[in-house]
Design a protein around this motif. Structure first.
Motif, mmCIF file in Angstrom:
data_model
loop_
_atom_site.group_PDB
_atom_site.id
_atom_site.type_symbol
_atom_site.label_atom_id
_atom_site.label_comp_id
_atom_site.label_asym_id
_atom_site.label_seq_id
_atom_site.Cartn_x
_atom_site.Cartn_y
_atom_site.Cartn_z
ATOM 1 N N SER A 1 -0.070 12.434 -11.326
ATOM 2 C CA SER A 1 -0.859 13.670 -11.277
ATOM 3 C C SER A 1 -1.288 14.143 -12.658
ATOM 4 O O SER A 1 -2.267 14.861 -12.793
ATOM 5 C CB SER A 1 -0.073 14.775 -10.568
ATOM 6 N N ARG A 2 -0.570 13.715 -13.685
ATOM 7 C CA ARG A 2 -0.892 14.098 -15.066
ATOM 8 C C ARG A 2 -0.802 12.875 -15.965
ATOM 9 O O ARG A 2 0.084 12.771 -16.811
ATOM 10 C CB ARG A 2 0.102 15.164 -15.568
ATOM 11 N N PRO A 3 -1.706 11.903 -15.790
ATOM 12 C CA PRO A 3 -1.604 10.651 -16.544
ATOM 13 C C PRO A 3 -1.760 10.828 -18.055
ATOM 14 O O PRO A 3 -1.394 9.943 -18.813
ATOM 15 C CB PRO A 3 -2.724 9.784 -15.979
ATOM 16 N N ALA B 1 0.823 -1.213 0.000
ATOM 17 C CA ALA B 1 0.000 0.000 0.000
ATOM 18 C C ALA B 1 0.857 1.264 0.000
ATOM 19 O O ALA B 1 0.416 2.316 -0.464
ATOM 20 C CB ALA B 1 -0.938 -0.006 1.201
ATOM 21 N N SER B 2 2.074 1.164 0.484
ATOM 22 C CA SER B 2 2.959 2.329 0.537
ATOM 23 C C SER B 2 3.549 2.704 -0.826
ATOM 24 O O SER B 2 4.180 3.749 -0.965
ATOM 25 C CB SER B 2 4.099 2.072 1.526
ATOM 26 N N ALA B 3 3.345 1.862 -1.836
ATOM 27 C CA ALA B 3 3.884 2.148 -3.169
ATOM 28 C C ALA B 3 3.226 3.396 -3.753
ATOM 29 O O ALA B 3 2.121 3.781 -3.369
ATOM 30 C CB ALA B 3 3.673 0.953 -4.093
ATOM 31 N N ASN B 4 3.896 4.009 -4.686
ATOM 32 C CA ASN B 4 3.433 5.245 -5.305
ATOM 33 C C ASN B 4 2.034 5.092 -5.894
ATOM 34 O O ASN B 4 1.686 4.043 -6.441
ATOM 35 C CB ASN B 4 4.425 5.673 -6.389
ATOM 36 N N GLU B 5 1.268 6.149 -5.814
ATOM 37 C CA GLU B 5 -0.105 6.174 -6.336
ATOM 38 C C GLU B 5 -0.152 5.857 -7.834
ATOM 39 O O GLU B 5 -1.154 5.355 -8.353
ATOM 40 C CB GLU B 5 -0.716 7.552 -6.077
ATOM 41 N N PHE B 6 0.910 6.131 -8.542
ATOM 42 C CA PHE B 6 0.987 5.862 -9.977
ATOM 43 C C PHE B 6 0.590 4.422 -10.286
ATOM 44 O O PHE B 6 -0.174 4.158 -11.209
ATOM 45 C CB PHE B 6 2.407 6.131 -10.475
ATOM 46 N N HIS C 1 5.417 13.372 -18.676
ATOM 47 C CA HIS C 1 5.530 12.803 -17.337
ATOM 48 C C HIS C 1 5.724 11.293 -17.393
ATOM 49 O O HIS C 1 6.516 10.740 -16.625
ATOM 50 C CB HIS C 1 4.291 13.141 -16.503
ATOM 51 N N LEU C 2 5.035 10.611 -18.291
ATOM 52 C CA LEU C 2 5.197 9.169 -18.413
ATOM 53 C C LEU C 2 6.592 8.821 -18.923
ATOM 54 O O LEU C 2 7.192 7.858 -18.479
ATOM 55 C CB LEU C 2 4.130 8.577 -19.327
ATOM 56 N N GLN C 3 7.118 9.620 -19.849
ATOM 57 C CA GLN C 3 8.457 9.357 -20.360
ATOM 58 C C GLN C 3 9.508 9.571 -19.288
ATOM 59 O O GLN C 3 10.532 8.903 -19.270
ATOM 60 C CB GLN C 3 8.737 10.209 -21.589
ATOM 61 N N ALA C 4 9.246 10.492 -18.369
ATOM 62 C CA ALA C 4 10.191 10.721 -17.268
ATOM 63 C C ALA C 4 10.343 9.481 -16.395
ATOM 64 O O ALA C 4 11.391 9.249 -15.815
ATOM 65 C CB ALA C 4 9.750 11.918 -16.418
ATOM 66 N N VAL C 5 9.305 8.667 -16.306
ATOM 67 C CA VAL C 5 9.381 7.419 -15.544
ATOM 68 C C VAL C 5 10.407 6.501 -16.173
ATOM 69 O O VAL C 5 11.132 5.796 -15.485
ATOM 70 C CB VAL C 5 7.987 6.731 -15.465
ATOM 71 N N GLY C 6 10.515 6.518 -17.490
ATOM 72 C CA GLY C 6 11.433 5.643 -18.204
ATOM 73 C C GLY C 6 12.862 6.107 -18.233
ATOM 74 O O GLY C 6 13.723 5.412 -18.727
ATOM 75 N N VAL C 7 13.126 7.268 -17.693
ATOM 76 C CA VAL C 7 14.496 7.809 -17.713
ATOM 77 C C VAL C 7 15.336 7.171 -16.653
ATOM 78 O O VAL C 7 14.920 6.829 -15.618
ATOM 79 C CB VAL C 7 14.470 9.347 -17.542
ATOM 80 N N ALA D 1 11.100 3.082 -5.661
ATOM 81 C CA ALA D 1 12.003 3.819 -4.778
ATOM 82 C C ALA D 1 12.851 4.839 -5.539
ATOM 83 O O ALA D 1 13.002 5.983 -5.103
ATOM 84 C CB ALA D 1 12.908 2.846 -4.028
ATOM 85 N N LYS D 2 13.383 4.442 -6.680
ATOM 86 C CA LYS D 2 14.308 5.306 -7.415
ATOM 87 C C LYS D 2 13.611 6.392 -8.226
ATOM 88 O O LYS D 2 14.215 7.412 -8.531
ATOM 89 C CB LYS D 2 15.176 4.468 -8.359
ATOM 90 N N CYS D 3 12.360 6.181 -8.597
ATOM 91 C CA CYS D 3 11.662 7.104 -9.497
ATOM 92 C C CYS D 3 10.428 7.718 -8.846
ATOM 93 O O CYS D 3 9.453 8.032 -9.533
ATOM 94 C CB CYS D 3 11.258 6.375 -10.779
ATOM 95 N N SER D 4 10.471 7.889 -7.555
ATOM 96 C CA SER D 4 9.296 8.360 -6.825
ATOM 97 C C SER D 4 8.749 9.678 -7.354
ATOM 98 O O SER D 4 7.542 9.817 -7.584
ATOM 99 C CB SER D 4 9.624 8.496 -5.338
ATOM 100 N N SER D 5 9.611 10.667 -7.571
ATOM 101 C CA SER D 5 9.109 11.974 -8.038
ATOM 102 C C SER D 5 8.567 11.884 -9.460
ATOM 103 O O SER D 5 7.548 12.510 -9.770
ATOM 104 C CB SER D 5 10.196 13.048 -7.930
ATOM 105 N N GLU D 6 9.210 11.089 -10.310
ATOM 106 C CA GLU D 6 8.727 10.923 -11.685
ATOM 107 C C GLU D 6 7.379 10.197 -11.701
ATOM 108 O O GLU D 6 6.475 10.562 -12.452
ATOM 109 C CB GLU D 6 9.743 10.152 -12.534
ATOM 110 N N LEU D 7 7.246 9.187 -10.846
ATOM 111 C CA LEU D 7 5.981 8.458 -10.753
ATOM 112 C C LEU D 7 4.866 9.370 -10.240
ATOM 113 O O LEU D 7 3.747 9.338 -10.751
ATOM 114 C CB LEU D 7 6.120 7.244 -9.841
ATOM 115 N N SER D 8 5.183 10.193 -9.250
ATOM 116 C CA SER D 8 4.184 11.124 -8.717
ATOM 117 C C SER D 8 3.747 12.122 -9.784
ATOM 118 O O SER D 8 2.556 12.434 -9.897
ATOM 119 C CB SER D 8 4.738 11.865 -7.497
#
Length: 144
Positions: free
Chosen positions: A131-133, A37-42, A138-144, A120-127
């Motif tokens: 917030s902007r699915p 449950a603690s995993a990112n909302e993404f 934003h989605l590409q930032a997850v893949g960086v 853990a490593k991409c928390s801000s990118e996932l957030s």
């Protein structure tokens, strides 16, 4: 989602021997549902379909596939090789699990560890993506 159960190649020597279907994919809703449950909302949004599969694939599918192939590719190949060698139907778990279950469990554990590592490593990118699915940026930032 693109499945990972495609036909393997004859050689089991390198991760590049993984099926063509594994060049781009994202975690399934089942895999995402296993996260704590603690995993990112993404992940919850992706699992519920609030982030479309096509957007997720375009945004981070190739990067996720590369990470999977590097981390979990060997376990995936061992499991697929066991199924193929023993001519098991991958949909009949009752038949293959006694002989191939160890490989399956190793692959599943690897998948979960990979998702937790990305979380853990991409928390801000996932957030940002959560917030902007609708935003490919934003989605590409997850893949960086």
């Amino acid at each position: 989602y693109t499945t990972m159960g495609g036909q393997g190649s004859k050689s089991a020597e390198s991760v590049s021997d993984l099926p063509k279907a594994s060049k781009q994919f994202v975690p399934t809703s089942v895999e995402v549902g296993r996260l704590p449950a603690s995993a990112n909302e993404f992940w919850r949004k992706q699992g519920k379909g609030e982030i479309s599969t096509s957007s997720a694939l375009q945004g981070y599918g190739a990067a996720y596939a590369r990470a999977f192939n590097l981390s979990c590719g060997p376990s995936y190949k061992e499991f697929q090789q066991c199924l193929k060698t023993n001519k098991f139907d991958h949909l009949n778990m009752q038949s293959w699990y006694p002989k191939c279950g160890r490989f399956y469990e190793l692959e599943e554990a690897c998948r979960q560890n990979l998702l937790m590592s990305i979380d853990a490593k991409c928390s801000s990118e996932l957030s940002g993506a959560a917030s902007r699915p609708d935003s490919q940026q934003h989605l590409q930032a997850v893949g960086v």
